[in-house]
Scaffold this active site. Structure first.
Site, PDB file in Angstrom:
ATOM      1  N   CYS A  48       0.839  -1.212   0.000  1.00 33.96           N
ATOM      2  CA  CYS A  48       0.000   0.000   0.000  1.00 33.96           C
ATOM      3  C   CYS A  48       0.867   1.253   0.000  1.00 33.96           C
ATOM      4  O   CYS A  48       0.617   2.197  -0.751  1.00 33.96           O
ATOM      5  CB  CYS A  48      -0.915   0.003   1.219  1.00 33.96           C
ATOM      6  N   ASP A  49       1.879   1.265   0.825  1.00 34.16           N
ATOM      7  CA  ASP A  49       2.746   2.427   0.987  1.00 34.16           C
ATOM      8  C   ASP A  49       3.822   2.522  -0.098  1.00 34.16           C
ATOM      9  O   ASP A  49       4.188   3.604  -0.520  1.00 34.16           O
ATOM     10  CB  ASP A  49       3.410   2.371   2.368  1.00 34.16           C
TER      11      ASP A  49
END
Length: 161
Positions: A48-49
């Site tokens: 996600c990051d």
């Protein structure tokens, strides 16, 4: 599970503003608007990051050039986590609104809740990206659990006229 052509479910999402955390109905972001909404399993998690959010940061101007009014990122996290992730990642500068689905109501309404006990993640949202026009889903891309292919910003951009 939500499908193209369906209206978005009711949900209220959290965001930290000048006066602290506050809730806003999702429909207030969507009514009379063209919106990109993407969901991630969790803020600061590796994919996600490191890939998903950055793909939308890089594509933010391209989405706006195609008539998108808002770019929203949602995760089953609290508003403070999403606020901090927005600052650290550069999403805030790119104009991406980071929203907390704190109680998982949106994830449940979309039919996208899953658990990943080995990672200590419960009641989270599956990874997705969608285009919403006036509260109706016009494109919907869902990744298989553990994958990151269908929900990239580039895939969604390629589907837009």
């Amino acid at each position: 599970m939500i499908e193209v052509g369906q209206r978005m479910p009711e949900a209220a999402l959290w965001r930290v503003g000048p006066n602290g955390p506050g809730r806003k109905p999702l429909k207030e972001y969507l009514t009379e608007k063209r919106v990109v909404l993407f969901g991630v399993p969790g803020a600061f998690t590796p994919t996600c990051d490191g890939a998903h959010l950055p793909s939308f940061i890089q594509a933010a101007d391209a989405f706006r050039s195609k008539g998108v009014d808002h770019i929203l990122c949602v995760a089953v996290n609290d508003a403070h986590v999403m606020f901090r992730w927005s600052e650290i990642s550069g999403a805030e500068k790119a104009g991406i609104e980071m929203l907390a689905d704190s109680d998982g109501a949106l994830a449940r309404g979309l039919g996208l809740v899953y658990n990943n006990p080995t990672a200590g993640m419960f009641g989270r949202s599956r990874r997705f990206a969608m285009l919403i026009d006036h509260c109706t889903v016009t494109e919907f891309n869902l990744d298989e659990v553990g994958q990151y292919q269908a929900s990239t910003a580039d895939v969604l951009l390629g589907q837009m006229p």
